[in-house]
Structure formats: structure tokens, C-alpha cells
Design a protein around this motif. Sequence first.
Motif, PDB file in Angstrom:
ATOM      1  N   ARG A 145      86.686 -64.733  72.392  1.00 37.31           N
ATOM      2  CA  ARG A 145      87.862 -65.017  71.571  1.00 37.31           C
ATOM      3  C   ARG A 145      88.629 -63.709  71.368  1.00 37.31           C
ATOM      4  O   ARG A 145      88.012 -62.651  71.266  1.00 37.31           O
ATOM      5  CB  ARG A 145      87.449 -65.598  70.200  1.00 37.31           C
ATOM      6  CG  ARG A 145      86.706 -66.927  70.267  1.00 37.31           C
ATOM      7  CD  ARG A 145      87.660 -68.052  70.690  1.00 37.31           C
ATOM      8  NE  ARG A 145      87.022 -69.371  70.581  1.00 37.31           N
ATOM      9  CZ  ARG A 145      86.261 -69.919  71.488  1.00 37.31           C
ATOM     10  NH1 ARG A 145      86.021 -69.253  72.605  1.00 37.31           N
ATOM     11  NH2 ARG A 145      85.716 -71.111  71.320  1.00 37.31           N
ATOM     12  N   PRO A 146      89.963 -63.771  71.325  1.00 35.22           N
ATOM     13  CA  PRO A 146      90.803 -64.964  71.384  1.00 35.22           C
ATOM     14  C   PRO A 146      90.978 -65.489  72.806  1.00 35.22           C
ATOM     15  O   PRO A 146      90.741 -64.783  73.777  1.00 35.22           O
ATOM     16  CB  PRO A 146      92.131 -64.469  70.827  1.00 35.22           C
ATOM     17  CG  PRO A 146      92.174 -63.028  71.204  1.00 35.22           C
ATOM     18  CD  PRO A 146      90.760 -62.552  71.095  1.00 35.22           C
ATOM     19  N   ARG A 157     102.250 -67.767  78.746  1.00 38.91           N
ATOM     20  CA  ARG A 157     101.195 -66.818  79.093  1.00 38.91           C
ATOM     21  C   ARG A 157      99.858 -67.372  78.616  1.00 38.91           C
ATOM     22  O   ARG A 157      99.744 -67.849  77.480  1.00 38.91           O
ATOM     23  CB  ARG A 157     101.456 -65.458  78.439  1.00 38.91           C
ATOM     24  CG  ARG A 157     100.418 -64.388  78.783  1.00 38.91           C
ATOM     25  CD  ARG A 157     100.896 -63.000  78.343  1.00 38.91           C
ATOM     26  NE  ARG A 157     101.118 -62.933  76.907  1.00 38.91           N
ATOM     27  CZ  ARG A 157     100.180 -62.566  76.021  1.00 38.91           C
ATOM     28  NH1 ARG A 157      98.970 -62.227  76.445  1.00 38.91           N
ATOM     29  NH2 ARG A 157     100.443 -62.518  74.738  1.00 38.91           N
ATOM     30  N   ALA A 158      98.849 -67.353  79.494  1.00 34.64           N
ATOM     31  CA  ALA A 158      97.500 -67.781  79.152  1.00 34.64           C
ATOM     32  C   ALA A 158      96.571 -66.575  79.145  1.00 34.64           C
ATOM     33  O   ALA A 158      96.785 -65.615  79.890  1.00 34.64           O
ATOM     34  CB  ALA A 158      96.994 -68.831  80.136  1.00 34.64           C
ATOM     35  N   PHE A 159      95.523 -66.607  78.317  1.00 33.02           N
ATOM     36  CA  PHE A 159      94.640 -65.457  78.227  1.00 33.02           C
ATOM     37  C   PHE A 159      93.230 -65.873  77.816  1.00 33.02           C
ATOM     38  O   PHE A 159      93.038 -66.860  77.110  1.00 33.02           O
ATOM     39  CB  PHE A 159      95.192 -64.426  77.241  1.00 33.02           C
ATOM     40  CG  PHE A 159      95.453 -64.985  75.864  1.00 33.02           C
ATOM     41  CD1 PHE A 159      94.503 -64.871  74.860  1.00 33.02           C
ATOM     42  CD2 PHE A 159      96.646 -65.624  75.585  1.00 33.02           C
ATOM     43  CE1 PHE A 159      94.747 -65.388  73.602  1.00 33.02           C
ATOM     44  CE2 PHE A 159      96.911 -66.143  74.319  1.00 33.02           C
ATOM     45  CZ  PHE A 159      95.961 -66.025  73.320  1.00 33.02           C
ATOM     46  N   ASN A 160      92.263 -65.130  78.332  1.00 38.10           N
ATOM     47  CA  ASN A 160      90.868 -65.232  77.921  1.00 38.10           C
ATOM     48  C   ASN A 160      90.345 -63.827  77.676  1.00 38.10           C
ATOM     49  O   ASN A 160      90.847 -62.862  78.246  1.00 38.10           O
ATOM     50  CB  ASN A 160      90.022 -65.913  79.000  1.00 38.10           C
ATOM     51  CG  ASN A 160      90.388 -67.365  79.208  1.00 38.10           C
ATOM     52  OD1 ASN A 160      91.304 -67.680  79.964  1.00 38.10           O
ATOM     53  ND2 ASN A 160      89.690 -68.265  78.540  1.00 38.10           N
ATOM     54  N   THR A 161      89.338 -63.707  76.861  1.00 33.88           N
ATOM     55  CA  THR A 161      88.807 -62.406  76.475  1.00 33.88           C
ATOM     56  C   THR A 161      87.398 -62.224  77.009  1.00 33.88           C
ATOM     57  O   THR A 161      86.507 -63.031  76.720  1.00 33.88           O
ATOM     58  CB  THR A 161      88.783 -62.266  74.936  1.00 33.88           C
ATOM     59  OG1 THR A 161      90.108 -62.437  74.434  1.00 33.88           O
ATOM     60  CG2 THR A 161      88.259 -60.896  74.529  1.00 33.88           C
ATOM     61  N   MET A 162      87.182 -61.192  77.808  1.00 37.69           N
ATOM     62  CA  MET A 162      85.838 -60.841  78.245  1.00 37.69           C
ATOM     63  C   MET A 162      85.245 -59.870  77.243  1.00 37.69           C
ATOM     64  O   MET A 162      85.758 -58.761  77.060  1.00 37.69           O
ATOM     65  CB  MET A 162      85.856 -60.213  79.640  1.00 37.69           C
ATOM     66  CG  MET A 162      84.470 -59.824  80.147  1.00 37.69           C
ATOM     67  SD  MET A 162      84.461 -59.052  81.794  1.00 37.69           S
ATOM     68  CE  MET A 162      84.692 -60.495  82.827  1.00 37.69           C
ATOM     69  N   THR A 163      84.169 -60.287  76.596  1.00 33.90           N
ATOM     70  CA  THR A 163      83.590 -59.459  75.550  1.00 33.90           C
ATOM     71  C   THR A 163      82.076 -59.593  75.542  1.00 33.90           C
ATOM     72  O   THR A 163      81.540 -60.686  75.744  1.00 33.90           O
ATOM     73  CB  THR A 163      84.149 -59.856  74.158  1.00 33.90           C
ATOM     74  OG1 THR A 163      83.496 -59.097  73.131  1.00 33.90           O
ATOM     75  CG2 THR A 163      83.968 -61.333  73.883  1.00 33.90           C
ATOM     76  N   VAL A 195      86.680 -50.438  86.255  1.00 31.79           N
ATOM     77  CA  VAL A 195      87.925 -51.033  85.771  1.00 31.79           C
ATOM     78  C   VAL A 195      87.811 -51.531  84.331  1.00 31.79           C
ATOM     79  O   VAL A 195      88.730 -51.354  83.529  1.00 31.79           O
ATOM     80  CB  VAL A 195      88.359 -52.211  86.680  1.00 31.79           C
ATOM     81  CG1 VAL A 195      89.589 -52.912  86.113  1.00 31.79           C
ATOM     82  CG2 VAL A 195      88.619 -51.724  88.100  1.00 31.79           C
ATOM     83  N   LEU A 196      86.683 -52.138  83.979  1.00 32.78           N
ATOM     84  CA  LEU A 196      86.553 -52.871  82.721  1.00 32.78           C
ATOM     85  C   LEU A 196      85.748 -52.098  81.682  1.00 32.78           C
ATOM     86  O   LEU A 196      84.630 -51.653  81.955  1.00 32.78           O
ATOM     87  CB  LEU A 196      85.882 -54.219  82.961  1.00 32.78           C
ATOM     88  CG  LEU A 196      86.577 -55.167  83.948  1.00 32.78           C
ATOM     89  CD1 LEU A 196      85.714 -56.397  84.191  1.00 32.78           C
ATOM     90  CD2 LEU A 196      87.952 -55.569  83.411  1.00 32.78           C
ATOM     91  N   ASP A 197      86.291 -51.983  80.478  1.00 36.47           N
ATOM     92  CA  ASP A 197      85.562 -51.353  79.380  1.00 36.47           C
ATOM     93  C   ASP A 197      84.274 -52.105  79.063  1.00 36.47           C
ATOM     94  O   ASP A 197      83.239 -51.491  78.766  1.00 36.47           O
ATOM     95  CB  ASP A 197      86.437 -51.309  78.121  1.00 36.47           C
ATOM     96  CG  ASP A 197      87.579 -50.309  78.240  1.00 36.47           C
ATOM     97  OD1 ASP A 197      87.485 -49.411  79.096  1.00 36.47           O
ATOM     98  OD2 ASP A 197      88.562 -50.434  77.485  1.00 36.47           O
ATOM     99  N   VAL A 198      84.328 -53.432  79.114  1.00 34.28           N
ATOM    100  CA  VAL A 198      83.132 -54.220  78.812  1.00 34.28           C
ATOM    101  C   VAL A 198      82.036 -53.934  79.828  1.00 34.28           C
ATOM    102  O   VAL A 198      80.841 -53.894  79.486  1.00 34.28           O
ATOM    103  CB  VAL A 198      83.482 -55.723  78.740  1.00 34.28           C
ATOM    104  CG1 VAL A 198      83.894 -56.267  80.101  1.00 34.28           C
ATOM    105  CG2 VAL A 198      82.322 -56.525  78.184  1.00 34.28           C
ATOM    106  N   SER A 199      82.395 -53.689  81.084  1.00 31.98           N
ATOM    107  CA  SER A 199      81.401 -53.346  82.098  1.00 31.98           C
ATOM    108  C   SER A 199      80.848 -51.940  81.902  1.00 31.98           C
ATOM    109  O   SER A 199      79.694 -51.653  82.230  1.00 31.98           O
ATOM    110  CB  SER A 199      82.009 -53.468  83.498  1.00 31.98           C
ATOM    111  OG  SER A 199      82.095 -54.812  83.910  1.00 31.98           O
ATOM    112  N   GLN A 200      81.667 -51.042  81.367  1.00 29.48           N
ATOM    113  CA  GLN A 200      81.165 -49.701  81.077  1.00 29.48           C
ATOM    114  C   GLN A 200      80.077 -49.747  80.006  1.00 29.48           C
ATOM    115  O   GLN A 200      79.056 -49.055  80.104  1.00 29.48           O
ATOM    116  CB  GLN A 200      82.321 -48.799  80.648  1.00 29.48           C
ATOM    117  CG  GLN A 200      83.303 -48.512  81.775  1.00 29.48           C
ATOM    118  CD  GLN A 200      84.571 -47.814  81.298  1.00 29.48           C
ATOM    119  OE1 GLN A 200      84.687 -47.407  80.137  1.00 29.48           O
ATOM    120  NE2 GLN A 200      85.536 -47.687  82.192  1.00 29.48           N
TER     121      GLN A 200
END
Length: 359
Positions: A145-146, A157-163, A195-200
Motif C-alpha cells: 500500500r498504497p 495513472r495506476a500504481f502499486n507499491t513494492m515494500t 535499481v530498487l531500494d527494497v531490493s537493497q
Amino acid sequence: MTAYRISLLAGDGIGPEITAVSRRLLEAVAAREGFALQFESWPIGGAGIEACGQPLPPETLAACQASDAVLLAAIGSPRYDALPREQRPESGLLALRAGMDLFANLRPVTIRPALMGASSLRPEVIEGVDLMVVRELTGGIYFGRPKGRVESEGGIRAFNTMTYSDAEIDRIAAVAFDLAGNRRRRLCSVDKANVLDVSQLWRDRVNAMAADHPDVEVSHMYVDNAAMQLVRAPRSFDVLLTGNLFGDILSDEAAMLTGSIGMLPSASLSAEGPGLFEPVHGSAPDIAGQDRANPLAMALSAAMMLRVGLKQESAAAAIETAVDRVLERGYRTVDLMQEGCTEVGCQAMGEHLLTALAG
């Protein structure tokens, strides 16, 4: 006599056909091994929508939570595509995973010798492949979320959150390290840390846990490279650890190493409650009711349920041996058909499995 309560979720499409085969196998092997299985059937997915207007009826979730193990066939049908997303069959599966706190998805990929010629890859590439995909199942972009859509003067605009939190990463990583320690002691963590902070964060937490597992060789691989290496050098993998989105894609790719997605089982586990066991394939509505379904992945999922969920190792091995015997005898469903083999339908394959189980 030990008795186990099993929730059967046949679901949609070919689900009822392959569930019927596995139930007969389970009844036969339980009688042989001296334990009892008490089956209760519950609707989910499209069947849940038809039964009570919800893809996950509350009664189904409650029954699954109270069972010793859950065996699910498949969900989904194009007839429900026009419904709002939260009312579609797939939402019922996501809700079931969340409701049972099934955070760890295990997908073993093993090449069965009789099917070496069924794969689209050369035999020398896939021979000896034995890997396990460990996928985080209740976090990541599917649950973040969101999410949603917004409209503005510039358009929609559509969006999903990777967390992911550190706690979510740590608990799935612990499962993968334990598995690797009991296999060939190699763990490859798949991310997109460039690329991704969540992957870091994911990579940081895996490295921190690696210090407590010096016997496990840990490597990291970006997801795009991992996808390439799965078809280039699949024997190089032992345990693959990854998040929800990447694991969804890579596990289906890995399934095709075997020649058909209709051959692979999976387990989804919680920290304390019952596990969910299901084939990795979909509901195949285009062949539903035509006796063309391949029941082998469902049978192997039943074996995985016996081994992982109920600790009945001998019974699990008996079903797996029956699958190998049937394949060695040349019986194939249409998705596995090869020259020189005998094509059979779902019900006939079930009969051959029962015969092989009996010896």
C-alpha cells in the motif's frame, strides 16, 4: 490410528477432475500406511462466487485455518474477468494466503528421468536439475500500500507499491537458509538491488543472516540474469530465494524445465498453522470437463502435503514412486505426449497411478 483433517479446495476448471484423482490416491496410501484422512470439501475462487458471491467464503477460510493441511487444485475462469478485481477468483487465493499467514512458498523443480525428452531444452542442459524456489508470498508488490488509480487532467495513472520490512525478509530468508543447509548448501538470493531500494534492503538482510550460516554458500543475482541462467545453466542452482513478484515469474519459468507446468507441486507454509499444497499450474478452463487434464502435479502436491504437512514420509514416497512408474511405463496425458508413448486422459491416468501404487 492417527487421523488428519484435510480441507479439499477443488476450485475451478480442471480442479474437480484432478482433485478426484488425488483423493483416491490419498485414501489408498493412507489405508496402506495405517493412518486416516478426513476430507472436507470447500468452495474457493469461481466456485466460491457461485456458492455465496465471494471468492473466499468465510466458512472456507475458517475450515482451512482449523485443518491439519489444505490441498488446493486451481482457481480462475475468464467468465469472472468483468468483475471488480477484489471480487475475482484470484483475490480469493490472495486472501486465503493472507488469512492463513502463508508467507513461504516452496516450489521444487526436479527432472523426472522418463520426461527428459519432454522438455524444450536439450537433455544435457536439464539432466540432474534439482532446485528449490523459495518465494515470499504475503508481502511485496502484490500486497503493498498504497495502490490504485488516480485521474487528473493529464490522464489516468495506476500504481502499486513494492515494500518489504526487515522482519518479512528475515523470516523468509530463514526458511531458505534452513532448506539450503539440508540440501547442497548453496543459496542464491535473487533481487534487483541495482535499481530498487527494497531490493537493497533485501540483500542487506540476507547478507546479515549469512553470517549465522557459515556452512551455506551465499550468492546474489539480479532477476534478469537469474531468468537467463535458469534456462542456460539450471544445474547451477540449489535454493533460489526471492520476493513475491520475482518468485512468481521465476518459478513458472523453472517449471517449464520439466517439459510441462503440469508436473510440479508447491507448498505454502506459515510459521505455526497448517500448510497449503497445490500444483503450480492454472485452472485450464479451455479443457475443463474433457478428461484431458494432467493430474500428476496434483498427485505430487498430495505427496508434498504428506511429507511436509503431515510428516508421513513413507506415504509421500509411495505416491512419488507411483508417478515415476506410470511415466516409465509410457503413459502420458496430452501435454506430455511423446513418440512411442500411450496417450491417456485424466481418469485413466488416475487408474494407472492406483495400479502403480499397489505395486
